[in-house]
Write a protein that holds these residues in place. Sequence first.
Motif, short mmCIF file in Angstrom:
data_model
loop_
_atom_site.label_atom_id
_atom_site.label_comp_id
_atom_site.label_asym_id
_atom_site.label_seq_id
_atom_site.Cartn_x
_atom_site.Cartn_y
_atom_site.Cartn_z
N TRP A 1 27.63 -46.50 -13.33
CA TRP A 1 27.10 -47.57 -14.18
C TRP A 1 26.67 -47.02 -15.53
CZ3 TRP A 1 28.24 -52.32 -13.68
CH2 TRP A 1 28.34 -52.94 -12.44
N ASP A 2 26.07 -45.84 -15.54
CA ASP A 2 25.60 -45.25 -16.79
C ASP A 2 26.77 -44.86 -17.70
OD1 ASP A 2 23.63 -44.06 -18.59
OD2 ASP A 2 24.43 -42.14 -17.92
N SER A 3 27.94 -44.62 -17.14
CA SER A 3 29.09 -44.18 -17.94
C SER A 3 29.59 -45.23 -18.91
CB SER A 3 30.23 -43.76 -17.00
OG SER A 3 30.83 -44.91 -16.40
N GLY A 4 29.34 -46.50 -18.60
CA GLY A 4 29.90 -47.58 -19.40
C GLY A 4 31.22 -48.10 -18.85
N ALA A 5 31.75 -47.44 -17.82
CA ALA A 5 32.98 -47.88 -17.17
C ALA A 5 32.65 -48.79 -15.99
CB ALA A 5 33.80 -46.68 -16.71
N ASP A 6 33.67 -49.40 -15.41
CA ASP A 6 33.49 -50.28 -14.25
C ASP A 6 33.59 -49.47 -12.96
OD1 ASP A 6 33.33 -52.59 -15.87
OD2 ASP A 6 35.52 -52.72 -15.95
N PRO A 7 32.61 -49.55 -12.07
CA PRO A 7 32.70 -48.81 -10.81
C PRO A 7 33.44 -49.59 -9.72
CG PRO A 7 30.51 -49.78 -11.03
CD PRO A 7 31.29 -50.18 -12.25
N VAL A 8 34.17 -48.85 -8.90
CA VAL A 8 34.81 -49.37 -7.69
C VAL A 8 34.61 -48.31 -6.61
CG1 VAL A 8 36.97 -50.03 -6.57
CG2 VAL A 8 36.55 -50.72 -8.94
N VAL A 9 34.20 -48.74 -5.42
CA VAL A 9 34.00 -47.81 -4.31
C VAL A 9 35.26 -47.81 -3.45
CG1 VAL A 9 32.65 -47.28 -2.23
CG2 VAL A 9 31.51 -48.11 -4.31
N VAL A 10 35.81 -46.61 -3.20
CA VAL A 10 36.97 -46.46 -2.33
C VAL A 10 36.56 -45.61 -1.13
CG1 VAL A 10 39.34 -45.64 -2.13
CG2 VAL A 10 38.54 -46.58 -4.31
N LEU A 11 36.61 -46.20 0.06
CA LEU A 11 36.24 -45.52 1.29
C LEU A 11 37.50 -45.01 1.97
CD1 LEU A 11 33.67 -48.16 2.61
CD2 LEU A 11 33.17 -46.07 1.33
N THR A 12 37.64 -43.69 2.05
CA THR A 12 38.83 -43.08 2.64
C THR A 12 38.61 -42.80 4.13
OG1 THR A 12 38.05 -40.89 1.99
CG2 THR A 12 39.48 -42.04 0.44
N LYS A 13 39.67 -42.33 4.78
CA LYS A 13 39.65 -41.91 6.19
C LYS A 13 39.34 -43.08 7.12
CE LYS A 13 38.28 -37.31 4.68
NZ LYS A 13 37.46 -36.11 4.89
N LEU A 14 39.85 -44.26 6.76
CA LEU A 14 39.66 -45.44 7.61
C LEU A 14 40.23 -45.21 9.00
CD1 LEU A 14 38.80 -48.40 7.92
CD2 LEU A 14 41.00 -49.07 6.92
N ASP A 15 41.33 -44.46 9.09
CA ASP A 15 41.97 -44.20 10.38
C ASP A 15 41.10 -43.35 11.29
OD1 ASP A 15 43.25 -41.14 9.89
OD2 ASP A 15 42.97 -42.37 8.11
N ALA A 16 40.17 -42.59 10.71
CA ALA A 16 39.31 -41.72 11.51
C ALA A 16 37.90 -42.27 11.67
CB ALA A 16 39.23 -40.33 10.87
#
Length: 354
Positions: A139-154
């Motif tokens: 948020w502080d960067s000025g860019a838009d954040p998106v959360v990507v959760l990996t390892k869904l298969d595990a």
Amino acid sequence: MSDDTLAALGWTDELEAAFTIYAARGFAPARVVAEHRGGYYVRSREGDRLAHPRGRLRDDELWGGMPAVGDWVVVCDATGGRYAIEAVLPRRTKVSRKTPWLKAEEHVLVANVDTVLIVSGLDGDYSSRRLERYLVAAWDSGADPVVVLTKLDACDDLELIADAEDVAFGVPVIAVSNVTGEGLDLVRALLAPARTFVLLGSSGVGKSTLANGLAGRTLMPTGDLRRDGRGRHTTRHRQLLVLPGGAILVDTPGLRELQVWEGDVDNAFADIAELAAECRFSDCGHAGEPDCAIREALANGALDPARWASYLKLERELRAIEARSSKRVSRELKRRWRQRAREVRHARRYGWKQ
């Protein structure tokens, strides 16, 4: 290469305007695509070249003179077929952290990004508190954040996804599997040509594997799992990559520690900010004041005490950094004024400057 090369890397009319004063002096624009101990690799109309900053950029670090991956820089030819970096053009955004030692100094990880993809693994290393820190930095960067959760298969506990959605409060959360490909299309849908995305996360969460999955081919080396099932750290430097669809992706080494640099934690803790707005007093300290919405939420379970403690801890860190940084800037300004005063006195006495 033509001007299309710069446009594909994100060159804008604003950058063109900022570069005008340098164009008249015969300089060229370029974008920093990688950073190594030996210098920087930059991409210009002439292709990729190794580049080194002018000495005065190194000496002017207080004012953010040194380049970072993603920066647009002003270059000219130097010996050995290299470039010399004359200046750094104004940044639209920057992802920063505090240097991981006692001095309160800013370390810019990547510049001029449009979206920060915060990568976290759905394995035994998942941490709500760590995700909160990355959200504050994003948020502080000025860019838009998106959360990507990996390892869904595990993932054995799908409640972790719900937890991430609660922590990210209003930020898109996408769960993916780099093994089965599930969810990757949702991330690809975000990728637009000439827009810059950065993968930010801890070591071993699968950032390089995600980069390869989004590209449809191997762009970055990946490591095998350790005995505890966690990923190995493989990326050793920040590198800007152009994906087949034209989107620009920056892969970064995993951060062992993320100390926030500056900003307002309320963006990453919007739920707490909304609760605080319901307090009777606008300057409520959330201690013994009557009709405190925060204390009421803690009492009835609407607010997780661990999340509230994390909020307070990050606020304390930011206040401490601000105080130390202000003192450092003040000392540096005084030093420069004293030096300038000595030069003036010397010039008056001898008729020339040191």
